[in-house]
Design an enzyme around this catalytic site. Structure first.
Site, PDB file in Angstrom:
ATOM      1  N   HIS A 240     -55.845  38.731  -0.484  1.00  0.00           N
ATOM      2  CA  HIS A 240     -54.681  37.932  -0.858  1.00  0.00           C
ATOM      3  C   HIS A 240     -53.615  38.808  -1.526  1.00  0.00           C
ATOM      4  O   HIS A 240     -52.430  38.464  -1.518  1.00  0.00           O
ATOM      5  CB  HIS A 240     -55.084  36.811  -1.831  1.00  0.00           C
ATOM      6  CG  HIS A 240     -55.902  35.738  -1.193  1.00  0.00           C
ATOM      7  ND1 HIS A 240     -57.269  35.828  -1.057  1.00  0.00           N
ATOM      8  CD2 HIS A 240     -55.540  34.553  -0.648  1.00  0.00           C
ATOM      9  CE1 HIS A 240     -57.714  34.734  -0.467  1.00  0.00           C
ATOM     10  NE2 HIS A 240     -56.692  33.947  -0.203  1.00  0.00           N
ATOM     11  N   ASP A 312     -56.566  34.782   9.560  1.00  0.00           N
ATOM     12  CA  ASP A 312     -56.430  34.359   8.171  1.00  0.00           C
ATOM     13  C   ASP A 312     -54.921  34.208   7.911  1.00  0.00           C
ATOM     14  O   ASP A 312     -54.085  34.578   8.750  1.00  0.00           O
ATOM     15  CB  ASP A 312     -57.068  35.395   7.238  1.00  0.00           C
ATOM     16  CG  ASP A 312     -57.572  34.794   5.930  1.00  0.00           C
ATOM     17  OD1 ASP A 312     -57.117  33.684   5.579  1.00  0.00           O
ATOM     18  OD2 ASP A 312     -58.400  35.422   5.252  1.00  0.00           O
TER      19      ASP A 312
END
Length: 408
Positions: A240, A312
């Site tokens: 992230h 993702d």
């Protein structure tokens, strides 16, 4: 409910209201996405129906199907409505930032279905509901423990029952797709992003328990997205924030990280999410989510996976630190992805859509390549009961009782 009718191949007559295909006639169905059909019953006719639908779709409609988008805030808003109505996106995802009350979630999903009423193709209505740290269950509802607890029990029947419970929980809100289970092997105790989200440090246990959870969901009408290929368990950086690097050879991956995914492929899993991780031994230039060597050469060709591949979130630090979201989407699609997850923001989502359309119109992406992914997506939607049914309310007490029964 959406009705699409039946087409007579050798005639000009149109019949409506049919619910079953008479194989002895020349009727061939346009897919009716409101009725789940078994592959064995439709294998000879399903492709022609989908091909007919695709012939009627514009480039913009096909590109829309490639996108699963997120939204801002805790209420349905104009941005997500425009993405659904005008761009005809393939699906939406609700994240933690969107979660309020049970009725609030139901309202967002209901409004999304209403916005999609003009589209013949239903939406993927998705969420990350793993249990433990990654849970989107609102206050008042009990949530499942982390996967590591399921691993400690090491009971496939219990794992299956957790999948059944997840399906009932998600259907209660109106979801039809779940980004779970995690098939990463917990091979690095310093991993900041996986840890107890994994069932075990034993790849065989991850494989068996993960597939049991997956089956529990699939058997009850929820599309399961297994993640994060080719394996996120040995990272020490959170993707992230920045790009993790794993220095493992293909042989090393085959001994550990790929074991659960091999079992998933053997069991015809519907969808696999590809991680944002650089594997220099496999591809020195591109992270796995953008890598043709990993998505097409390894996953498709070597491991013989024919299902849907989704990235993702392309707005994560591992990607946007090096690429624009639109650039990453083009690269990932050319590498072999089918669905592109763009959680936000609206500008990125519109830019990604427009860039994909331009790439098709300019020939950078061929129509053959576009149709390949759109066909996979439509086939998957056609296998499940994806409908526009509006949820009236949610029985929190009943769901909590189901949870108590599961946990004993």
């Amino acid at each position: 409910m959406k009705q699409m009718g039946w087409i007579i191949v050798l005639s000009l007559f149109l019949f409506t209201g049919c619910s079953k295909l008479n194989v002895e006639t020349d009727l061939q169905p346009v897919p009716d996405f409101t009725e789940r059909q078994s592959v064995s019953d439709t294998v000879e006719v399903e492709f022609s129906g989908i091909d007919l639908m695709m012939e009627e779709m514009s480039v913009e409609e096909k590109v829309g199907q490639l996108l699963v988008v997120g939204m801002s805030g805790k209420t349905f808003n104009g941005d997500i409505e425009r993405l659904i109505r005008q761009r005809k996106v393939g699906g939406i995802i609700l994240l933690g930032k969107n979660i309020s009350t049970p009725s609030g979630i139901v309202q967002i999903l209901n409004e999304s279905k209403k916005a999609n009423e003009g589209n013949k193709i239903p939406l993927f209505l998705s969420v990350d509901e793993e249990g433990g740290r990654v849970s989107r269950v609102p206050a008042g509802l009990k949530k499942l423990p982390a996967a590591s607890l399921v691993g400690q029990k090491n009971n496939e029947s219990f794992a299956y029952d957790t999948g059944v419970y997840l399906a009932e929980l998600l259907h209660a809100f109106g979801y039809n797709m779940n980004f779970a289970p995690v098939l990463d092997v917990n091979s690095n105790p310093q991993n900041p992003v996986i840890g107890d989200r994994s069932f075990s440090s034993d790849p065989q246990k991850v494989a068996s328990l993960g597939m049991s959870v997956r089956k529990g969901m699939n058997d009850n009408g929820i599309i399961s997205v297994v993640k994060h290929f080719p394996g996120h368990g040995d990272t020490h950086i959170d993707s992230h924030k920045s790009l993790p690097v794993i220095q493992k050879s293909l042989q090393q991956l085959q001994e550990t990280e790929l074991v659960p995914f091999e079992k998933a492929i053997d069991e015809n899993v519907d969808m696999i999410m590809v991680a944002h991780i650089l594997f220099p031994e496999l591809d020195k230039e591109f992270p796995s989510s953008l890598s043709k060597k990993i998505i097409t050469d390894l996953l498709r060709n070597e491991m013989h996976y024919n299902g849907v591949v989704i990235t993702d979130d392309l707005t994560m630090g591992a990607i946007v630190n090096e690429y624009s979201v639109a650039e990453a989407a083009i690269q990932s699609f050319m590498a072999g992805s089918d669905l592109l997850l763009v959680a936000g923001d609206y500008t990125n989502q519109i830019d990604t859509f427009d860039t994909l359309v331009e790439a098709v119109e300019s020939g950078i992406i061929s129509m053959e390549r576009l149709d390949e992914s759109v066909r996979r997506i439509l086939e998957l939607k056609n296998r499940y009961e994806l409908d526009d049914k509006i949820i009236q309310d949610i029985d929190v007490k009943k769901l909590n009782q189901k949870y108590d029964e599961l946990m004993g």
